[in-house]
Design a protein around this motif. Structure first.
Motif, PDB file in Angstrom:
ATOM      1  N   LEU A   1      -5.367   0.042   2.273  1.00  0.00           N
ATOM      2  CA  LEU A   1      -5.559   0.005   0.823  1.00  0.00           C
ATOM      3  C   LEU A   1      -4.261  -0.361   0.119  1.00  0.00           C
ATOM      4  O   LEU A   1      -4.269  -1.140  -0.849  1.00  0.00           O
ATOM      5  CB  LEU A   1      -6.062   1.359   0.331  1.00  0.00           C
ATOM      6  N   LEU A   2      -3.145   0.165   0.597  1.00  0.00           N
ATOM      7  CA  LEU A   2      -1.848  -0.187   0.028  1.00  0.00           C
ATOM      8  C   LEU A   2      -1.624  -1.694   0.110  1.00  0.00           C
ATOM      9  O   LEU A   2      -1.200  -2.328  -0.863  1.00  0.00           O
ATOM     10  CB  LEU A   2      -0.733   0.557   0.767  1.00  0.00           C
ATOM     11  N   GLY A   3      -1.915  -2.278   1.265  1.00  0.00           N
ATOM     12  CA  GLY A   3      -1.763  -3.721   1.419  1.00  0.00           C
ATOM     13  C   GLY A   3      -2.655  -4.503   0.468  1.00  0.00           C
ATOM     14  O   GLY A   3      -2.222  -5.493  -0.145  1.00  0.00           O
ATOM     15  N   LEU A   4      -3.898  -4.067   0.317  1.00  0.00           N
ATOM     16  CA  LEU A   4      -4.826  -4.725  -0.598  1.00  0.00           C
ATOM     17  C   LEU A   4      -4.322  -4.655  -2.034  1.00  0.00           C
ATOM     18  O   LEU A   4      -4.399  -5.629  -2.790  1.00  0.00           O
ATOM     19  CB  LEU A   4      -6.206  -4.072  -0.487  1.00  0.00           C
ATOM     20  N   LYS A   5      -3.804  -3.478  -2.424  1.00  0.00           N
ATOM     21  CA  LYS A   5      -3.291  -3.298  -3.779  1.00  0.00           C
ATOM     22  C   LYS A   5      -2.068  -4.174  -4.028  1.00  0.00           C
ATOM     23  O   LYS A   5      -1.929  -4.794  -5.092  1.00  0.00           O
ATOM     24  CB  LYS A   5      -2.925  -1.831  -4.008  1.00  0.00           C
ATOM     25  N   VAL A   6      -1.165  -4.219  -3.059  1.00  0.00           N
ATOM     26  CA  VAL A   6       0.040  -5.038  -3.217  1.00  0.00           C
ATOM     27  C   VAL A   6      -0.338  -6.512  -3.324  1.00  0.00           C
ATOM     28  O   VAL A   6       0.235  -7.256  -4.127  1.00  0.00           O
ATOM     29  CB  VAL A   6       1.021  -4.801  -2.055  1.00  0.00           C
ATOM     30  N   ARG A   7      -1.306  -6.930  -2.533  1.00  0.00           N
ATOM     31  CA  ARG A   7      -1.767  -8.316  -2.608  1.00  0.00           C
ATOM     32  C   ARG A   7      -2.269  -8.631  -4.021  1.00  0.00           C
ATOM     33  O   ARG A   7      -1.961  -9.681  -4.589  1.00  0.00           O
ATOM     34  CB  ARG A   7      -2.882  -8.548  -1.592  1.00  0.00           C
ATOM     35  N   ARG A   8      -3.017  -7.695  -4.611  1.00  0.00           N
ATOM     36  CA  ARG A   8      -3.629  -7.915  -5.915  1.00  0.00           C
ATOM     37  C   ARG A   8      -2.582  -8.032  -7.022  1.00  0.00           C
ATOM     38  O   ARG A   8      -2.770  -8.780  -7.981  1.00  0.00           O
ATOM     39  CB  ARG A   8      -4.595  -6.769  -6.207  1.00  0.00           C
ATOM     40  N   ILE A   9      -1.489  -7.278  -6.897  1.00  0.00           N
ATOM     41  CA  ILE A   9      -0.494  -7.270  -7.981  1.00  0.00           C
ATOM     42  C   ILE A   9       0.643  -8.267  -7.741  1.00  0.00           C
ATOM     43  O   ILE A   9       1.569  -8.357  -8.550  1.00  0.00           O
ATOM     44  CB  ILE A   9       0.120  -5.864  -8.164  1.00  0.00           C
ATOM     45  N   SER A  10       0.580  -9.006  -6.629  1.00  0.00           N
ATOM     46  CA  SER A  10       1.699  -9.888  -6.278  1.00  0.00           C
ATOM     47  C   SER A  10       1.344 -11.373  -6.371  1.00  0.00           C
ATOM     48  O   SER A  10       1.994 -12.204  -5.731  1.00  0.00           O
ATOM     49  CB  SER A  10       2.192  -9.568  -4.861  1.00  0.00           C
ATOM     50  N   LEU A  11       0.352 -11.700  -7.173  1.00  0.00           N
ATOM     51  CA  LEU A  11      -0.083 -13.097  -7.269  1.00  0.00           C
ATOM     52  C   LEU A  11       1.029 -14.013  -7.752  1.00  0.00           C
ATOM     53  O   LEU A  11       1.074 -15.192  -7.398  1.00  0.00           O
ATOM     54  CB  LEU A  11      -1.295 -13.197  -8.201  1.00  0.00           C
ATOM     55  N   ASN A  12       1.934 -13.475  -8.558  1.00  0.00           N
ATOM     56  CA  ASN A  12       3.037 -14.289  -9.087  1.00  0.00           C
ATOM     57  C   ASN A  12       4.385 -13.863  -8.518  1.00  0.00           C
ATOM     58  O   ASN A  12       5.433 -14.166  -9.097  1.00  0.00           O
ATOM     59  CB  ASN A  12       3.062 -14.179 -10.618  1.00  0.00           C
ATOM     60  N   SER A  13       4.350 -13.155  -7.391  1.00  0.00           N
ATOM     61  CA  SER A  13       5.584 -12.601  -6.812  1.00  0.00           C
ATOM     62  C   SER A  13       5.691 -12.909  -5.329  1.00  0.00           C
ATOM     63  O   SER A  13       4.683 -12.993  -4.618  1.00  0.00           O
ATOM     64  CB  SER A  13       5.613 -11.077  -6.993  1.00  0.00           C
ATOM     65  N   LYS A  14       6.902 -13.056  -4.872  1.00  0.00           N
ATOM     66  CA  LYS A  14       7.170 -13.072  -3.435  1.00  0.00           C
ATOM     67  C   LYS A  14       7.172 -11.622  -2.951  1.00  0.00           C
ATOM     68  O   LYS A  14       7.517 -10.704  -3.698  1.00  0.00           O
ATOM     69  CB  LYS A  14       8.541 -13.693  -3.158  1.00  0.00           C
ATOM     70  N   VAL A  15       6.807 -11.408  -1.700  1.00  0.00           N
ATOM     71  CA  VAL A  15       6.772 -10.052  -1.135  1.00  0.00           C
ATOM     72  C   VAL A  15       7.637  -9.994   0.112  1.00  0.00           C
ATOM     73  O   VAL A  15       7.514 -10.830   1.012  1.00  0.00           O
ATOM     74  CB  VAL A  15       5.327  -9.628  -0.778  1.00  0.00           C
ATOM     75  N   ILE A  16       8.523  -9.000   0.154  1.00  0.00           N
ATOM     76  CA  ILE A  16       9.276  -8.688   1.378  1.00  0.00           C
ATOM     77  C   ILE A  16       8.965  -7.244   1.728  1.00  0.00           C
ATOM     78  O   ILE A  16       9.240  -6.331   0.946  1.00  0.00           O
ATOM     79  CB  ILE A  16      10.793  -8.883   1.195  1.00  0.00           C
ATOM     80  N   GLY A  17       8.340  -7.030   2.880  1.00  0.00           N
ATOM     81  CA  GLY A  17       7.929  -5.701   3.290  1.00  0.00           C
ATOM     82  C   GLY A  17       8.761  -5.169   4.447  1.00  0.00           C
ATOM     83  O   GLY A  17       9.302  -5.940   5.254  1.00  0.00           O
TER      84      GLY A  17
END
Length: 332
Positions: free
Chosen positions: A262-278
């Motif tokens: 669920l955390l991954g799904l949420k991060v995906r949803r809020i990162s449409l305009n962002s790069k992600v480094i996990g």
């Protein structure tokens, strides 16, 4: 596209207490096996950082200490009894920090990058703490800030990222920390009223989960992520520690792998305009590797349920619900 920063040397690196060092190594070994079966990703080989890179984030006296203990022919402790040192340790430290440098470089071409051996959020500028000899997340955040990027951090772990908060408390970086808390559980930090100072005023959020909270409480806590799009970050850094799993060796929360998916799904949803480094963060249980992969599946937009959902007492849900409402009202 997902990139995973990987070197086979990661399988042999652990800075944790000797009693759980082998468990920590096994988590990383199993992670890459499961990831190769379930995920589509590009493997990125990390470069090695330099001592000068290390000096950007840690005091010279502490860096010299790491160099010196790395020459000793025995295992000892860098701190009060958690974070070990061992022969040749400095090379592993520089490889771990180099993974973050590599992630920053490749993020120009790849939208989402994950570092399984990383997320050492307890380390302070002058000392090691809580299995963390360096603070790789703070390094990344400050490096991106210096480049003019707008950075948000989501630090999800059983333990409060005290070192990360100390580094960035006065910086114009959005910081969300979700962790187990009863006032005493390690490291005992992370008060709700700590909201940041200076350029960071109003940008520090500590979400305290009652000990042994289940998936339902965690889902309630994730409502705090609603504030991230309003901050409009160009980068989201996520520490996805899986040591909150119900079977973790350092028992504190009662989460299943569902929470990490669920955390991954949420991060995906809020990162449409962002790069992600996990970052992989902590994890010391038999399901740690599966939880890490479940998070990444969520980041790819895929729901996975490999365990039954866990539940909490009504009082715990209400406590976190009220906490989130209070924090959301204070966002500016």
């Amino acid at each position: 596209m997902l990139g995973i920063v990987w070197d086979d040397k990661f399988k042999e690196i652990a800075f944790s207490h000797p009693m759980i060092k082998d468990i920590a190594k096994e988590r990383i070994r199993r992670f890459i096996e499961i990831a190769r079966q379930k995920l589509n990703f590009i493997e990125i080989k990390p470069e090695k950082a330099t001592i000068d890179d290390l000096l950007k984030i840690h005091d010279e006296s502490y860096v010299k200490k790491i160099e010196e203990v790395s020459k000793l022919p025995y295992i000892g402790f860098l701190d009060g009894g958690d974070t070990i040192h061992y022969p040749g340790m400095i090379d592993d430290v520089l490889l771990v920090l180099g993974a973050s440098i590599t992630a920053i470089k490749y993020s120009r071409f790849i939208e989402k990058i994950y570092i399984p051996l990383g997320g050492f959020h307890h380390a302070l500028r002058q000392r090691a703490m809580g299995f963390c000899p360096i603070n790789d997340v703070a390094f990344t955040a400050l490096a991106l800030l210096e480049k003019g990027e707008r950075v948000a951090i989501i630090d999800v772990d059983a333990h409060h990222g005290n070192g990360l908060q100390e580094y960035l408390y006065d910086k114009s970086i959005l910081k969300i920390n979700i962790f187990a808390y009863d006032g005493k559980f390690f490291p005992g930090t992370g008060k709700i009223e700590e909201r940041g100072i200076g350029d960071g005023k109003g940008l520090n959020y500590n979400v305290q989960l009652p000990l042994y909270s289940g998936d339902d409480v965690f889902e309630e806590a994730l409502r705090i992520l609603e504030i991230v799009p309003d901050f409009n970050p160009t980068y989201i850094l996520i520490v996805g520690g899986v040591d909150g799993h119900k079977d973790d060796g350092l028992k504190s929360l009662n989460l299943s792998c569902n929470s990490y998916n669920l955390l991954g799904l949420k991060v995906r949803r809020i990162s449409l305009n962002s790069k992600v480094i996990g970052y992989g963060g902590g994890g010391y249980g038999k399901m740690s590797s599966e939880c890490m992969v479940s998070f990444l599946l969520g980041l790819e937009g895929k729901r996975e349920e490999i365990e039954a959902k866990t539940f909490s007492e009504k009082e715990k849900i209400e406590k976190v619900k009220n906490e989130i409402n209070l924090l959301l009202q204070g966002f500016s």
